[in-house]
Design a protein around this motif. Structure first.
Motif, PDB file in Angstrom:
ATOM      1  N   ALA A 266      -2.198  -7.548   5.216  1.00  0.00           N
ATOM      2  CA  ALA A 266      -2.347  -8.407   4.026  1.00  0.00           C
ATOM      3  C   ALA A 266      -1.170  -9.372   3.944  1.00  0.00           C
ATOM      4  CB  ALA A 266      -2.440  -7.554   2.762  1.00  0.00           C
TER       5      ALA A 266
ATOM      6  N   THR B 230       0.813  -1.216   0.000  1.00  0.00           N
ATOM      7  CA  THR B 230       0.000   0.000   0.000  1.00  0.00           C
ATOM      8  C   THR B 230       0.848   1.267   0.000  1.00  0.00           C
ATOM      9  OG1 THR B 230      -0.138  -0.157   2.405  1.00  0.00           O
ATOM     10  CG2 THR B 230      -2.011  -1.017   1.142  1.00  0.00           C
TER      11      THR B 230
ATOM     12  N   ASP C 203      -5.958   2.435   2.185  1.00  0.00           N
ATOM     13  CA  ASP C 203      -4.583   2.584   1.684  1.00  0.00           C
ATOM     14  C   ASP C 203      -3.566   2.756   2.801  1.00  0.00           C
ATOM     15  OD1 ASP C 203      -5.055   5.111   2.566  1.00  0.00           O
ATOM     16  OD2 ASP C 203      -4.722   6.120   0.636  1.00  0.00           O
TER      17      ASP C 203
ATOM     18  N   GLU D 282      -4.766   0.043  -2.348  1.00  0.00           N
ATOM     19  CA  GLU D 282      -5.399  -0.272  -1.071  1.00  0.00           C
ATOM     20  C   GLU D 282      -5.243  -1.761  -0.786  1.00  0.00           C
ATOM     21  OE1 GLU D 282      -9.376   1.573  -0.627  1.00  0.00           O
ATOM     22  OE2 GLU D 282      -8.949   2.492  -2.584  1.00  0.00           O
ATOM     23  N   ALA D 283      -5.396  -2.137   0.469  1.00  0.00           N
ATOM     24  CA  ALA D 283      -5.292  -3.549   0.829  1.00  0.00           C
ATOM     25  C   ALA D 283      -6.233  -3.847   1.985  1.00  0.00           C
ATOM     26  CB  ALA D 283      -3.858  -3.918   1.222  1.00  0.00           C
ATOM     27  N   ALA D 284      -6.473  -5.154   2.169  1.00  0.00           N
ATOM     28  CA  ALA D 284      -7.303  -5.604   3.290  1.00  0.00           C
ATOM     29  C   ALA D 284      -6.988  -7.056   3.593  1.00  0.00           C
ATOM     30  CB  ALA D 284      -8.786  -5.471   2.953  1.00  0.00           C
TER      31      ALA D 284
ATOM     32  N   ASN E  52      -2.688  -1.714   6.736  1.00  0.00           N
ATOM     33  CA  ASN E  52      -3.459  -2.710   5.996  1.00  0.00           C
ATOM     34  C   ASN E  52      -2.582  -3.518   5.039  1.00  0.00           C
ATOM     35  OD1 ASN E  52      -5.900  -2.254   7.242  1.00  0.00           O
ATOM     36  ND2 ASN E  52      -7.048  -2.190   5.310  1.00  0.00           N
TER      37      ASN E  52
ATOM     38  N   LYS F 266     -11.088  -2.612   2.908  1.00  0.00           N
ATOM     39  CA  LYS F 266      -9.887  -2.102   2.233  1.00  0.00           C
ATOM     40  C   LYS F 266      -9.641  -0.615   2.498  1.00  0.00           C
ATOM     41  CE  LYS F 266     -12.209  -1.222  -2.167  1.00  0.00           C
ATOM     42  NZ  LYS F 266     -12.624   0.125  -1.865  1.00  0.00           N
TER      43      LYS F 266
ATOM     44  N   TYR G 161      -5.905  -3.748  -4.119  1.00  0.00           N
ATOM     45  CA  TYR G 161      -6.864  -3.092  -5.016  1.00  0.00           C
ATOM     46  C   TYR G 161      -6.329  -1.748  -5.495  1.00  0.00           C
ATOM     47  CZ  TYR G 161     -11.044  -0.479  -6.432  1.00  0.00           C
ATOM     48  OH  TYR G 161     -11.933   0.301  -7.132  1.00  0.00           O
TER      49      TYR G 161
ATOM     50  N   LEU H 210     -13.455  -8.328   2.452  1.00  0.00           N
ATOM     51  CA  LEU H 210     -12.230  -7.624   2.028  1.00  0.00           C
ATOM     52  C   LEU H 210     -12.577  -6.299   1.358  1.00  0.00           C
ATOM     53  CD1 LEU H 210     -10.241 -10.682   0.562  1.00  0.00           C
ATOM     54  CD2 LEU H 210      -9.599  -9.354   2.600  1.00  0.00           C
TER      55      LEU H 210
END
Lengths: 407, 407
Positions: free
Chosen positions: A147, A9, A139, A15-17, A143, A137, A35, A133
């Motif tokens: 992940a 990120t 940024d 972005e991540a989750a 996160n 999510k 993402y 997710l």
């Protein structure tokens, strides 16, 4: 180039989750999302194993189509390998669920799976996981780290790194995360690595840089000599930095290659050092080689030998095993010319000169070999090329982890 | 063909001896002699490792010279590998001592060494040992067995077998002894195998039979993937049976090949099953292959995988690892066609059909996999060729034995 805190990120626009979807594990996260709202150029390298997991086949299609990528959905616990048509169908279903939750095309969703081979994914939990997710999510650096944790199997630590370079006054960022930690010769556990960058760079240049660099990084590590059915490296560039396009042959291109290399080497070494049951990162460096290929073949053979690896576990300067492993590597050299050294934070010691033992201190050698990072340096005196390979020691715990992995 | 009791002294005219020469070990025998007063035609196959031990270089010369062989002197404890010119000189000195003690030419003495790499032989003890061997030799079955014991390193049992065939009304005998049990992929411990026969057969025919059979026997076993600097198979024929010469293309030649094969397979499997720390002999059998070579490549990849080997140690029907190992072997096949079975004395069970799992009983599979000899059978449905490879499970004890082998 500057190494900075963060992972997938760190680059703009990513972005991540992570979430606990109960794919197989209980009480931990086991799904991750990367993402980018902006469409990404995507490059990928995949396992050379004839037995390719369903998500590897899926990603190959996604990358080869040339269409932009928006998301990567990864699960740990089950590898979705040797799962036939049902396994491929679950890839489609997962991508479709992500497409719906994120408002993007299903063929812009890349996938990654790691874990047990031969078991089918619990698709309802996968779909519920994808939905969670999409909701979670963001940024944040945190996160990204979460992940990196969610994709772990027998890994003991998450693996991530980021770097920044300047391109015409604009800061371009690259960040990545990876996991090991058995069936690493770049199976069961699988090597997965996901790199994101906000650079403006063409898909062709991206693939070229990635394909070349993988040869000197991920392909030079080995935990156990087993090449997984799921190995995947994906590199996504969304262009959010707004830099002038990075083109081949420019200093900016070189800087980008260098920054990507640093991240790949770091992640590759982290995977090797965190090999199943490992207590030490073991580097083999071959210098004075005639060709780079020769140096690579010899270095890799050293780190792949069960006997050199058990010797490292025993802090034993058993140099004969290193010679032996070089000897069956397939590369030609003169064993009666080889100077061998061991090096670590505790110092450096010469063990052989022209192929036979010098009068070295076993005590000092053992001290050097008792460090968490140990390098064997073999000078084969044939030229000026060199290469490194990275592995780990082979311990009781590797057996423990793998003798009953599925239970 | 009839399997009979005995080893290297079973064939007429062969004597053997063993002695405790304190080459490295204390309190056990560590030198062996095979002797034939009648001159022997000699065939040999040797390690393909670029790093070749001094006795391997010596034996190559002896076999290639075409001169008759009268004796083989073997020591355990020190491999005389990576020992430079000094090591070669000690070969000469050992052969000279044997020549003097036995009244034969020095260039009729073959040598074998197994044990630690890089250490020089204590030549005075070697010479004294040779003298003791010459005094103790006789043609008893017992002395053959004692010789088989003296060449052991980390082996837990001696390995010997003999067989008889009829050639024109005359009984021809073949007998052999071998040792493993680490660095077996046909290092440190080395595979050595010595076969004697009283057959009348030409050196050329002998070499041809041996070279072909080694490909399907010793070269199809693996303990740890490490190819030793010292691997040696020697086949000596002294003609003492007085049969009509065995010539290529005759039924007698076929019978000789078959008997030699039985002995080689038996010794090879014994080496695999007695691999360092092993609790089980693990056979991989690939059937339905297009070519023999393909079947061999796939079978060997299965027994060489650390992950299949730890699964066998854990009695775990982890078939995904077998598919994975086949997949990276380099041989082409369709994973979605493979039927996989496990078989042992406890029964046979089908695990996959056309590449995906059938509904099998994990309990029954574990029962089958808990036997001391376990076979995995992969039907790849491409043709009618097949091949077997033999290995062993990978256990804590392999680590224990090898993490501190030298101390």
């Amino acid at each position: 180039m500057k190494i900075v805190e963060g992972g997938v990120t760190k680059a703009k626009g990513f972005e991540a989750a992570s979430t606990a979807a109960k794919i197989k594990y209980e009480g931990r996260t086991d799904m991750a999302l990367i993402y980018s709202e902006k469409p990404c150029a995507a490059a990928g390298t995949f396992t050379t194993n004839v037995v390719k997991a369903a998500p590897v086949k899926w990603d190959r299609q996604v990358v080869d189509s040339g269409k932009p990528v928006h998301a990567v959905v990864v699960n740990s616990g089950i590898a979705n390998a040797c799962t036939g048509e049902e396994g491929m169908y679950y890839c489609e279903e997962t991508a479709r669920a992500a497409a719906e939750a994120l408002g993007i095309p299903a063929d812009s969703v890349a996938l990654g799976s790691t874990g047990e081979i031969g078991r089918q994914l619990p698709i309802d939990r996968m779909k519920a996981g994808v939905k969670a997710l999409a909701e979670k999510k963001n940024d944040s650096i945190e996160n990204g780290t979460l992940a990196a944790k969610a994709i772990m199997t027998t890994d003991t630590v998450e693996k991530e790194l980021a770097a920044e370079i300047e391109v015409g006054g604009v800061t371009v960022t690259i960040g990545g995360m990876a996991k090991g930690s058995g069936m690493i010769h770049p199976n069961m556990c699988t090597m997965l690595s996901f790199i994101t960058t906000d650079a403006v760079i063409s898909k062709e240049a991206l693939q070229k840089v990635l394909s070349a660099d993988v040869q000197d990084t991920y392909n030079m590590i080995s935990v156990d000599g087993d090449t997984s059915t799921n190995d995947t490296v994906l590199l996504l560039a969304n262009g959010a930095a707004g830099n002038e396009e990075i083109k081949e042959g420019t200093p900016e291109y070189e800087a980008f290659c260098q920054a990507l290399h640093e991240i790949n080497v770091y992640l590759a070494k982290k995977i090797a050092g965190d090999g199943e049951g490992a207590t030490a990162l073991f580097e083999a460096k071959v210098i004075g080689a005639e060709t780079k290929e020769q140096a690579k073949t010899l270095a890799k053979s050293i780190v792949c030998s069960d006997l050199t690896k058990t010797a490292i576990a025993g802090h034993d300067a058993n140099w004969g095993r290193i010679f032996c492993a070089m000897g069956y590597s397939g590369a030609q050299f003169d064993p009666e010319k080889v100077d061998l050294f061991f090096e670590s934070k505790a110092g450096k010691i010469q063990i052989t000169e022209n192929g036979t033992a010098v009068a070295y201190s076993e005590e000092k050698a053992t001290e050097i070999l008792s460090q968490p990072e140990v390098t064997a340096i073999a000078d084969i005196k044939m030229g000026t090329e060199e290469a490194s390979a990275w592995g780990c020691d082979l311990t009781y715990d590797y057996i423990k982890i793998n003798a009953d992995y599925r239970s």
